[in-house]
Design a protein around this motif. Sequence first.
Motif, mmCIF file in Angstrom:
data_model
loop_
_atom_site.group_PDB
_atom_site.id
_atom_site.type_symbol
_atom_site.label_atom_id
_atom_site.label_comp_id
_atom_site.label_asym_id
_atom_site.label_seq_id
_atom_site.Cartn_x
_atom_site.Cartn_y
_atom_site.Cartn_z
ATOM 1 N N MET A 45 0.833 -1.215 0.000
ATOM 2 C CA MET A 45 0.000 0.000 0.000
ATOM 3 C C MET A 45 0.868 1.265 0.000
ATOM 4 O O MET A 45 0.627 2.195 -0.764
ATOM 5 C CB MET A 45 -0.908 0.060 1.238
ATOM 6 N N VAL A 46 1.851 1.310 0.884
ATOM 7 C CA VAL A 46 2.707 2.493 0.955
ATOM 8 C C VAL A 46 3.438 2.683 -0.368
ATOM 9 O O VAL A 46 3.613 3.807 -0.861
ATOM 10 C CB VAL A 46 3.729 2.388 2.117
ATOM 11 N N TYR A 47 3.815 1.567 -0.970
ATOM 12 C CA TYR A 47 4.488 1.639 -2.266
ATOM 13 C C TYR A 47 3.584 2.293 -3.312
ATOM 14 O O TYR A 47 3.994 3.227 -4.015
ATOM 15 C CB TYR A 47 4.910 0.234 -2.724
ATOM 16 N N LEU A 48 2.337 1.828 -3.388
ATOM 17 C CA LEU A 48 1.420 2.368 -4.396
ATOM 18 C C LEU A 48 1.189 3.861 -4.174
ATOM 19 O O LEU A 48 1.179 4.668 -5.114
ATOM 20 C CB LEU A 48 0.088 1.618 -4.361
ATOM 21 N N LEU A 49 1.047 4.221 -2.917
ATOM 22 C CA LEU A 49 0.842 5.622 -2.580
ATOM 23 C C LEU A 49 2.051 6.457 -3.010
ATOM 24 O O LEU A 49 1.934 7.545 -3.573
ATOM 25 C CB LEU A 49 0.661 5.721 -1.059
ATOM 26 N N SER A 50 3.203 5.903 -2.754
ATOM 27 C CA SER A 50 4.431 6.608 -3.072
ATOM 28 C C SER A 50 4.619 6.802 -4.581
ATOM 29 O O SER A 50 5.102 7.848 -5.036
ATOM 30 C CB SER A 50 5.591 5.832 -2.445
ATOM 31 N N VAL A 51 4.213 5.805 -5.365
ATOM 32 C CA VAL A 51 4.287 5.947 -6.821
ATOM 33 C C VAL A 51 3.415 7.120 -7.268
ATOM 34 O O VAL A 51 3.819 7.973 -8.057
ATOM 35 C CB VAL A 51 3.826 4.652 -7.538
ATOM 36 N N ALA A 52 2.199 7.188 -6.704
ATOM 37 C CA ALA A 52 1.258 8.214 -7.159
ATOM 38 C C ALA A 52 1.644 9.613 -6.699
ATOM 39 O O ALA A 52 1.606 10.562 -7.477
ATOM 40 C CB ALA A 52 -0.145 7.861 -6.667
ATOM 41 N N VAL A 53 2.035 9.736 -5.446
ATOM 42 C CA VAL A 53 2.202 11.076 -4.889
ATOM 43 C C VAL A 53 3.611 11.631 -5.087
ATOM 44 O O VAL A 53 3.803 12.830 -5.257
ATOM 45 C CB VAL A 53 1.863 11.062 -3.376
ATOM 46 N N VAL A 54 4.609 10.751 -5.062
ATOM 47 C CA VAL A 54 5.987 11.224 -5.174
ATOM 48 C C VAL A 54 6.598 10.828 -6.517
ATOM 49 O O VAL A 54 7.217 11.649 -7.194
ATOM 50 C CB VAL A 54 6.845 10.656 -4.019
ATOM 51 N N GLY A 55 6.416 9.561 -6.894
ATOM 52 C CA GLY A 55 7.072 9.061 -8.095
ATOM 53 C C GLY A 55 6.610 9.760 -9.369
ATOM 54 O O GLY A 55 7.424 10.299 -10.131
ATOM 55 N N LEU A 56 5.314 9.782 -9.580
ATOM 56 C CA LEU A 56 4.785 10.356 -10.818
ATOM 57 C C LEU A 56 5.199 11.820 -11.019
ATOM 58 O O LEU A 56 5.710 12.181 -12.085
ATOM 59 C CB LEU A 56 3.260 10.169 -10.864
ATOM 60 N N PRO A 57 5.014 12.692 -10.015
ATOM 61 C CA PRO A 57 5.453 14.082 -10.232
ATOM 62 C C PRO A 57 6.953 14.213 -10.503
ATOM 63 O O PRO A 57 7.363 15.056 -11.316
ATOM 64 C CB PRO A 57 5.092 14.803 -8.930
ATOM 65 N N ILE A 58 7.758 13.358 -9.876
ATOM 66 C CA ILE A 58 9.198 13.463 -10.125
ATOM 67 C C ILE A 58 9.544 12.927 -11.513
ATOM 68 O O ILE A 58 10.428 13.446 -12.203
ATOM 69 C CB ILE A 58 10.014 12.771 -9.012
ATOM 70 N N LEU A 59 8.810 11.893 -11.945
ATOM 71 C CA LEU A 59 9.013 11.405 -13.312
ATOM 72 C C LEU A 59 8.740 12.535 -14.308
ATOM 73 O O LEU A 59 9.522 12.781 -15.239
ATOM 74 C CB LEU A 59 8.091 10.206 -13.560
ATOM 75 N N VAL A 60 7.640 13.241 -14.104
ATOM 76 C CA VAL A 60 7.334 14.370 -14.984
ATOM 77 C C VAL A 60 8.451 15.414 -14.895
ATOM 78 O O VAL A 60 8.914 15.936 -15.918
ATOM 79 C CB VAL A 60 5.962 14.998 -14.610
ATOM 80 N N ALA A 61 8.921 15.690 -13.684
ATOM 81 C CA ALA A 61 9.991 16.685 -13.503
ATOM 82 C C ALA A 61 11.237 16.299 -14.301
ATOM 83 O O ALA A 61 11.841 17.130 -14.983
ATOM 84 C CB ALA A 61 10.330 16.818 -12.025
ATOM 85 N N GLU A 62 11.616 15.011 -14.251
ATOM 86 C CA GLU A 62 12.815 14.593 -14.978
ATOM 87 C C GLU A 62 12.632 14.740 -16.488
ATOM 88 O O GLU A 62 13.540 15.179 -17.198
ATOM 89 C CB GLU A 62 13.195 13.142 -14.625
#
Length: 450
Positions: A45-62
């Motif tokens: 669960m924490v992993y999925l949350l982390s993908v959505a809230v932190v991972g995705l925006p940073i992917l866009v940033a890169e």
Amino acid sequence: MTNDRERWGTRLGFVLAAAGSAVGLGNLWRFPYLTWENGGATFVMVYLLSVAVVGLPILVAELVIGRRSQRNPVGAFRLLKPATPWFLVGVLGVIAGFVILSYYSVVAGWTLHYALRAATGAFVHHTPQEMADRFAEFVSDPGEQILWHAAFMLLTMGIVVGGIRGGIERATGLLMPLLFLILLVLAGLSLASPGALEGLRFLFRPSLGDLSGELVLAALGQSFFSLSLGMGAMIVYGSYLSQETNLTTSAIQVSILDTLVALLAVLMIFPVIFTHAITPTESAGILFTTLPVILTDLPGGQIVTVLFFLLLAFAALTSTISLLEVTVSWAIDQRGWSRRKSTLLLGTTIWVLGIFSALSFGGGWLAEVTVLGMRGVFDIMNGISSNVFLPVGGFFIALFAGWALTRGAAEEELSPATGWSTWVSVWKVLVRFVAPIVVALVFLAAIGLL
Ligand code: PHE
């Protein structure tokens, strides 16, 4: 902007190559064993949350930083913010690429060995215990470890030396769907086994009591690792993009594919573990010891096992390519070396560094050294890169995209057409505040400073 820079052929080609970088051993080998070590559902669960809230925006940033600058990570920060220390974020990324590739290639080598072994029928009718013994024997054999690690580095270098477009783009388009299909079949088989219910409970019924700073950091680090974030791989892939591509849709597609593959991997593994009451002791071996057990009694099982390990090797290859490409693009742009020289020198150095990891399953000091609770060179490289390098890199990349980029630059990259302005505002809040604060808090909590 350099106009003679290599480019992806099509948008789909880019998405599949970026998904190829993201989908790899991180999803199929690392995610399952971390899920096991961290007790299952809460971690998921924490992993999925982390993908959505932190991972995705940073992917866009890169992707924004990469396409805007058309440079390697070091060059990108230098160009976008000249004469500031920001370029150090790129330097950290190149170092992370170096370290990750060195041990990643060791595990990738295992997949080749297992494909070959499976082809000779070596795993037919093995019990889980026999598989575990086989694995332990194999990883502690120094000759085998160095050999397969070398084989994999050579494969990676062979592709990177030829540039990106023709090879990677074409091959990923064909093989990624095949991998997906096989995973679906295997997860289906696994879910039909008697341990399915228990497996599902383990994976999807979280309990708050399991939450801890380390668990959250492990999940966060894994989301960076799995999406290839925090070290500039996506900056490099973004730098080969042309202006038409919609970065947000591409980032969402890549994240969804990556997450689906990770979920299929655990759905494939855990029902089997509970069906056979296996207690993985060497958790790094989970993937290698469970899979053949599912297939051993099925008609055609041997062929499927071979195919699976080959596809796994391929998934790993599309990731190692992106790791090596980060360091190579740095050497080409910043040092002025040729692609050939960069690939050869860097590839060889990384291989040599990887030998320390390769030999660390066989006892002796390489297996014994302990840093921050991580034991053995392999674990130390693996832990430090994803729990320190990537979150720290991601933290600064988010801050950079949110605060340091010239006003209007991100907007220009992200709103090629109307209708995206709400998203751009949401994204801004995520990279300015949410992602950096979450990463900083988790990091400090996990190292005991909070
Ligand atoms: N994302 C890859 C995987 O899951 C690993 C990787 C990490 C690749 C960082 C590039 C950069 O296997």
